[in-house]
Design an enzyme around this catalytic site. Structure first.
Site, short mmCIF file in Angstrom:
data_model
loop_
_atom_site.label_atom_id
_atom_site.label_comp_id
_atom_site.label_asym_id
_atom_site.label_seq_id
_atom_site.Cartn_x
_atom_site.Cartn_y
_atom_site.Cartn_z
N SER A 14 40.73 40.29 36.73
CA SER A 14 39.85 41.46 36.79
C SER A 14 40.62 42.77 36.77
O SER A 14 40.04 43.83 36.57
CB SER A 14 39.00 41.41 38.05
OG SER A 14 39.82 41.52 39.20
N ASP A 152 41.96 43.78 44.80
CA ASP A 152 41.63 43.96 43.40
C ASP A 152 40.24 43.37 43.16
O ASP A 152 39.58 42.91 44.10
CB ASP A 152 42.68 43.30 42.50
CG ASP A 152 42.68 41.80 42.59
OD1 ASP A 152 42.32 41.26 43.66
OD2 ASP A 152 43.04 41.14 41.60
N ASP A 154 38.91 40.64 41.78
CA ASP A 154 38.56 39.27 42.13
C ASP A 154 39.16 38.85 43.47
O ASP A 154 39.11 37.68 43.85
CB ASP A 154 38.95 38.27 41.02
CG ASP A 154 40.41 38.36 40.62
OD1 ASP A 154 41.16 39.13 41.24
OD2 ASP A 154 40.80 37.67 39.66
N ASP A 156 42.08 38.39 44.71
CA ASP A 156 43.22 37.50 44.90
C ASP A 156 44.49 38.30 45.16
O ASP A 156 45.58 37.75 45.21
CB ASP A 156 43.40 36.54 43.73
CG ASP A 156 43.71 37.24 42.41
OD1 ASP A 156 43.71 38.49 42.37
OD2 ASP A 156 43.92 36.53 41.41
#
Length: 203
Positions: A14, A152, A154, A156
């Site tokens: 993303s 961020d 997503d 992770d």
């Protein structure tokens, strides 16, 4: 394994421009596809050896609405905070809202920034960096927050600012986490681009 699925797919990357988002593929064992499986897919794609279907024209969809609850519960059960601090969480308009939820349920005083999900990332660029976390730094500096956490899109990745709003480099974060949790004989795994900060902290 919990859902007895034959495979899993994660839409990710993303932090890249939308056309560059990718997928990660997972086998029934819960492990990522190995190189042979990935090569087989790449070969079929290169050879146009596939049949396209509309999004609603193949298989079935089952909503796993309780998966977020299970994930949150697992995190809450694995952590205890003796003196819950005040925390600012910059969700980055992505999926990291679970962090704010879990911290709140653990007793922290939580304020969120860019908390509305929006894949266009209107609040800031998806990738949290020293340059993109100015609003989080200002929020922490202007409040009594002990730390600012940023994700961020997503979720992770996680970066932080300290109680003064100063950006904490990722190597320093890794060093702090390692020093807090590692004991004699433990092995600490770090990304290949990590500096000697972790080694120095553990030494």
């Amino acid at each position: 394994p919990r859902e007895n699925a034959d495979a899993g797919i994660v839409v990710t990357a993303s932090h890249n421009p939308a056309p560059d988002n990718g997928i990660k593929l997972w086998a029934a064992s819960g492990k990522a596809f190995d190189s042979g499986q990935r090569d087989a897919i790449a070969t079929r794609v290169d050879a146009d050896d596939y049949d396209l279907r509309p999004w609603d024209g193949h298989g079935s969809l089952e909503s796993l609405e309780d998966s977020i609850d299970r994930h949150a519960t697992a995190m809450i059960e694995s952590v205890s905070i003796d003196d819950p601090p005040s925390v600012a969480v910059d969700v980055g308009n992505g999926t990291g809202g679970i962090t704010a939820r879990v911290l709140s349920e653990l007793g922290c005083d939580v304020v969120t920034l860019n908390g509305q999900r929006d894949g266009r990332f209107p609040g800031r660029p998806s990738e949290p960096t020293r340059e993109t976390l100015g609003d989080l730094s200002a929020l922490v500096e202007a409040t009594d927050a002990s730390v600012g956490i940023a994700h961020d899109g997503d979720a992770d990745r996680m970066l932080a600012v300290d109680e003064t709003g100063s950006f904490v480099p990722k190597d320093v974060l890794l060093a702090l986490f390692a020093r807090e949790t590692a004991t004699d004989g433990d092995v600490v795994a770090v990304p290949v681009d990590t500096s000697m900060a972790v080694d120095d902290a553990l030494a």
